[in-house]
Scaffold this motif. Structure first.
Motif, mmCIF file in Angstrom:
data_model
loop_
_atom_site.group_PDB
_atom_site.id
_atom_site.type_symbol
_atom_site.label_atom_id
_atom_site.label_comp_id
_atom_site.label_asym_id
_atom_site.label_seq_id
_atom_site.Cartn_x
_atom_site.Cartn_y
_atom_site.Cartn_z
ATOM 1 N N ILE A 157 -1.720 -6.819 7.189
ATOM 2 C CA ILE A 157 -2.902 -7.407 7.548
ATOM 3 C C ILE A 157 -4.079 -7.141 6.597
ATOM 4 O O ILE A 157 -4.949 -8.020 5.967
ATOM 5 C CB ILE A 157 -3.653 -7.158 8.895
ATOM 6 C CG1 ILE A 157 -2.530 -7.585 9.948
ATOM 7 C CG2 ILE A 157 -4.739 -7.914 9.059
ATOM 8 C CD1 ILE A 157 -2.546 -9.070 10.213
ATOM 9 N N LEU A 158 -4.289 -6.095 6.464
ATOM 10 C CA LEU A 158 -5.451 -5.471 5.416
ATOM 11 C C LEU A 158 -5.280 -5.861 3.901
ATOM 12 O O LEU A 158 -6.047 -6.282 3.229
ATOM 13 C CB LEU A 158 -5.400 -3.682 5.307
ATOM 14 C CG LEU A 158 -5.978 -3.408 6.483
ATOM 15 C CD1 LEU A 158 -6.124 -1.635 6.568
ATOM 16 C CD2 LEU A 158 -7.618 -3.629 6.464
ATOM 17 N N GLU A 159 -3.727 -5.941 3.621
ATOM 18 C CA GLU A 159 -3.420 -6.407 2.204
ATOM 19 C C GLU A 159 -3.538 -7.925 2.344
ATOM 20 O O GLU A 159 -4.402 -8.150 1.305
ATOM 21 C CB GLU A 159 -1.805 -6.070 2.149
ATOM 22 C CG GLU A 159 -1.503 -4.774 1.069
ATOM 23 C CD GLU A 159 0.129 -4.766 1.422
ATOM 24 O OE1 GLU A 159 0.665 -3.720 1.094
ATOM 25 O OE2 GLU A 159 1.080 -5.908 1.754
ATOM 26 N N ARG B 180 -5.820 -9.299 3.832
ATOM 27 C CA ARG B 180 -7.362 -10.017 3.820
ATOM 28 C C ARG B 180 -7.891 -9.580 2.295
ATOM 29 O O ARG B 180 -8.886 -10.187 2.102
ATOM 30 C CB ARG B 180 -8.019 -8.658 4.958
ATOM 31 C CG ARG B 180 -7.889 -9.238 6.327
ATOM 32 C CD ARG B 180 -8.635 -8.163 7.150
ATOM 33 N NE ARG B 180 -8.523 -8.315 8.630
ATOM 34 C CZ ARG B 180 -8.960 -7.857 9.430
ATOM 35 N NH1 ARG B 180 -10.063 -6.986 9.170
ATOM 36 N NH2 ARG B 180 -9.009 -8.120 10.800
ATOM 37 N N MET C 120 0.692 -1.174 -0.156
ATOM 38 C CA MET C 120 -0.026 -0.024 -0.006
ATOM 39 C C MET C 120 0.952 1.323 0.127
ATOM 40 O O MET C 120 1.818 1.219 0.984
ATOM 41 C CB MET C 120 -0.951 0.026 1.226
ATOM 42 C CG MET C 120 -1.930 -0.952 1.062
ATOM 43 S SD MET C 120 -2.875 -1.208 2.853
ATOM 44 C CE MET C 120 -4.505 -0.984 2.168
ATOM 45 N N GLU D 75 -7.443 4.366 1.507
ATOM 46 C CA GLU D 75 -7.766 3.908 2.514
ATOM 47 C C GLU D 75 -8.585 5.115 3.421
ATOM 48 O O GLU D 75 -8.276 6.280 3.449
ATOM 49 C CB GLU D 75 -7.060 3.340 3.658
ATOM 50 C CG GLU D 75 -6.010 4.272 4.277
ATOM 51 C CD GLU D 75 -5.212 3.584 5.464
ATOM 52 O OE1 GLU D 75 -5.703 2.588 6.018
ATOM 53 O OE2 GLU D 75 -4.199 4.145 6.020
ATOM 54 N N SER E 94 -11.284 1.369 7.921
ATOM 55 C CA SER E 94 -10.375 0.131 8.032
ATOM 56 C C SER E 94 -9.720 0.199 8.992
ATOM 57 O O SER E 94 -9.432 -0.893 9.870
ATOM 58 C CB SER E 94 -9.862 -0.108 6.785
ATOM 59 O OG SER E 94 -8.782 0.929 6.229
ATOM 60 N N ARG E 95 -9.133 1.649 9.441
ATOM 61 C CA ARG E 95 -8.324 1.533 10.568
ATOM 62 C C ARG E 95 -8.769 2.812 11.569
ATOM 63 O O ARG E 95 -9.425 3.556 11.074
ATOM 64 C CB ARG E 95 -6.806 1.768 10.339
ATOM 65 C CG ARG E 95 -5.975 0.611 9.683
ATOM 66 C CD ARG E 95 -4.560 0.754 9.324
ATOM 67 N NE ARG E 95 -4.484 2.071 8.809
ATOM 68 C CZ ARG E 95 -3.628 2.892 9.167
ATOM 69 N NH1 ARG E 95 -3.061 2.846 10.306
ATOM 70 N NH2 ARG E 95 -3.494 4.218 8.536
ATOM 71 N N CYS F 117 -2.607 5.567 4.075
ATOM 72 C CA CYS F 117 -2.454 4.948 2.666
ATOM 73 C C CYS F 117 -3.251 5.351 1.742
ATOM 74 O O CYS F 117 -4.336 5.578 2.047
ATOM 75 C CB CYS F 117 -2.113 3.515 2.622
ATOM 76 S SG CYS F 117 -0.627 3.092 3.464
ATOM 77 N N LEU G 201 -6.751 -1.889 13.860
ATOM 78 C CA LEU G 201 -7.781 -2.377 12.776
ATOM 79 C C LEU G 201 -9.104 -2.209 13.209
ATOM 80 O O LEU G 201 -9.353 -2.309 14.579
ATOM 81 C CB LEU G 201 -7.728 -3.793 12.172
ATOM 82 C CG LEU G 201 -6.323 -4.461 11.351
ATOM 83 C CD1 LEU G 201 -6.177 -5.590 11.553
ATOM 84 C CD2 LEU G 201 -6.354 -3.742 10.256
ATOM 85 N N HIS H 243 -1.539 -2.340 8.303
ATOM 86 C CA HIS H 243 -1.567 -2.135 6.727
ATOM 87 C C HIS H 243 -1.341 -3.686 5.988
ATOM 88 O O HIS H 243 -1.922 -3.900 5.097
ATOM 89 C CB HIS H 243 -0.610 -1.297 6.103
ATOM 90 C CG HIS H 243 -1.171 -0.084 6.356
ATOM 91 N ND1 HIS H 243 -0.492 1.005 6.996
ATOM 92 C CD2 HIS H 243 -2.432 0.493 5.959
ATOM 93 C CE1 HIS H 243 -1.155 2.393 7.033
ATOM 94 N NE2 HIS H 243 -2.302 1.971 6.280
#
Lengths: 276, 241
Positions: B89-91, B93, A1, A54, A240-241, A51, A255, B87
């Protein structure tokens, strides 16, 4: 990202400030007012990354410092210390060492903001279309017909009826004013958008449609966003975060599903337990 | 055939600390397990032994207290999911790890077809193609077409669960976590789901599952992990988490 924004150790103190401000305020003292000099530590030691594409949520009660962060990043307030780097496609900007003209350029071309209070984001002496034209004029456009066409399509995208385009947003409903603000913020397709309590005070069905619109825009344009709110529902839907703040400090970050299902800090546990 | 591990969990521990009650709630203790490519690992054990918690710790919805959760990706790199940055973890997922939770969580105003196609759209695929893939899956899972354009809020438990399954499967993750995917399905639909999962397994996906029926574990799982109840650890009243 790909990172677009790096905030490092950012802080804002209102008042003269003293050497003991930081060590005598914060969640463990239950206050952000320095007992020694009376200064208000609105935000301290804030660090995070954002990022591309997001949505980062900043959650906390009134006075926790969440809006202060957005105000500093949008140059509405100067920070007391710390730095923030904006990573544009071609170059890096060290936000707080720029001159006023450069900051203005970034505000007009690279950042957008939607305030809780439409008075802050819109000029009620102009029509809805005029508000958008103003932002386009400040960037680079100057052809009347093209500006008008772009304003029309932006308002259509945010579901503001075309026949309202030449009316002042003063007479619009709260939800409609927020739509005009969103259209204005998006006029220059900024890679970063700040949302400061955008749905606070709107009724539930209007809130839902504004939030859906924001999500659609994020998916369409890949805009990175920072959403400040005290509403857990907004956080759950958008972010998302999430960063949780109290008394000017970040007390927890993670998260969003983890923050909501496995909160670590006593205050976050209390917040999540109080959700309706 | 040599088994290729996708996920290795070592000595995973999770407990909650509730500040208000000043109490520890034990959740799972010293869990070791491995998930292999093209195979299903099933967790069994009494209610409250932490089966769902293990899944949530792997997905990082819960923060593990200790232990390692090693994910081995296609390129041969290993990531400790208990320590990795948010980040990362998000990737994962988005691209590698899917989770079919016990209950469907979705917007009450979103159509079933959109709920299912969302993971593909988020990944950047075209709306029409994503919808097409969603329709294929819903057909396979026997969800009647009249329901596709309705939000799942009014669906029966079994219908919701199939929507949930379809959403978990649509992005073809390498590792799929399944929390009682057949709990509220009738026998016919259960068979259909098991057939579908078996076919998908053959394509290379590794699965870690909790099943409602012990019979399914016997028939379907390649490996079985028995979880101990963490009750041995008394409810603590003091100390830090």
């Amino acid at each position: 990202m790909k990172k677009v924004l790096e905030v490092k150790n950012l802080g804002k103190i209102y008042g003269s400030g003293c050497s003991r401000c930081l060590e005598s305020t914060g969640p463990e003292f239950g206050s952000n007012v320095c007992p020694h000099c009376g200064s208000v530590v609105a935000a301290a030691d804030i660090s995070f990354d954002l990022c591309a594409g997001e949505i980062l949520g900043i959650m906390g009660e009134s006075g926790s410092g969440k809006s202060t962060i957005v105000k500093m990043l949008f140059f509405d307030e100067a920070p007391s210390y710390g730095e923030a780097i904006f990573l544009d496609s071609e170059r890096q900007w060290n936000l707080f060492s720029l001159n006023a003209a450069q900051q203005r350029w970034l505000r007009n071309h690279r950042f957008g903001i939607v305030y809780q209070n439409p008075h802050l984001g819109l000029n009620f002496n102009f029509s809805a279309g005029g508000n958008i034209a103003e932002r386009l004029l400040m960037s680079d456009s100057s052809h009347y017909g093209r500006i008008r066409e772009r304003a029309r399509s932006l308002l259509a995208r945010t579901e503001v009826m075309a026949e309202r385009m030449d009316k002042s947003p003063k007479i619009f409903s709260g939800g409609m004013q927020q739509r005009v603000q969103i259209a204005k913020a998006l006029a220059t397709r900024p890679p970063v958008l700040f949302l400061d309590e955008v749905t606070t005070g709107l009724d539930l069905s209007v809130q839902a449609r504004i939030l859906d619109l924001i999500l659609e825009i994020q998916q369409e344009l890949g805009t990175a966003m920072i959403a400040v709110t005290h509403d857990l529902g907004v956080i759950r839907l958008l972010a998302s975060r999430t960063i949780v703040m109290k008394n000017g400090r970040v007390i927890e970050a993670g998260l969003t599903d983890q923050i909501l299902e496995d909160p670590q800090h006593a205050y976050t546990q209390q917040l999540v337990a109080s959700a309706l | 055939m040599v088994n290729t591990p996708i996920l290795t969990v070592e000595k995973l521990n999770k407990r909650f600390f509730l500040h208000e009650q000043k109490a520890f709630i034990p959740s799972c203790a010293d869990v070791d397990l491995t998930v292999f490519k093209k195979q299903i690992t099933a967790m069994v054990g009494p209610t409250g032994c932490g089966k769902s918690s293990v899944l949530k710790c792997i997905f990082r919805t819960y923060l593990p207290r200790s232990g390692r959760v090693l994910y081995h990706d296609e390129a041969g790199n290993t990531t400790d999911l208990s320590q990795a940055l948010d980040h990362r973890i998000l990737e994962l997922r988005h691209s590698d790890i899917g989770f079919v939770t016990q209950f469907l969580h979705c917007l009450p105003r979103k159509k079933a077809l959109d709920v299912v196609s969302e993971p593909l759209i988020l990944r950047g695929e075209k709306k029409e193609e994503a919808r097409g893939a969603a329709a294929d899956l819903l057909r396979l899972l026997n969800v009647p077409e009249r329901l596709w354009h309705v939000p799942p809020a009014t669906f029966s438990g079994g219908e919701k669960q199939r929507i949930n399954l379809a959403r978990g499967l649509i992005s073809s993750p390498r590792l799929l976590l399944l929390d009682e995917p057949t709990a509220s399905l009738d026998p016919d639909t259960t068979e259909r789901v098991i057939d579908l999962l078996s076919n998908i397994k053959a394509t290379g996906m590794g699965m870690l599952a909790v099943f409602h029926h012990p019979e399914l574990v016997r028939r379907f799982a390649d490996h079985v992990v028995e979880l101990k109840s963490p009750g041995a650890e008394p409810l603590g009243m003091e100390g830090n988490p």
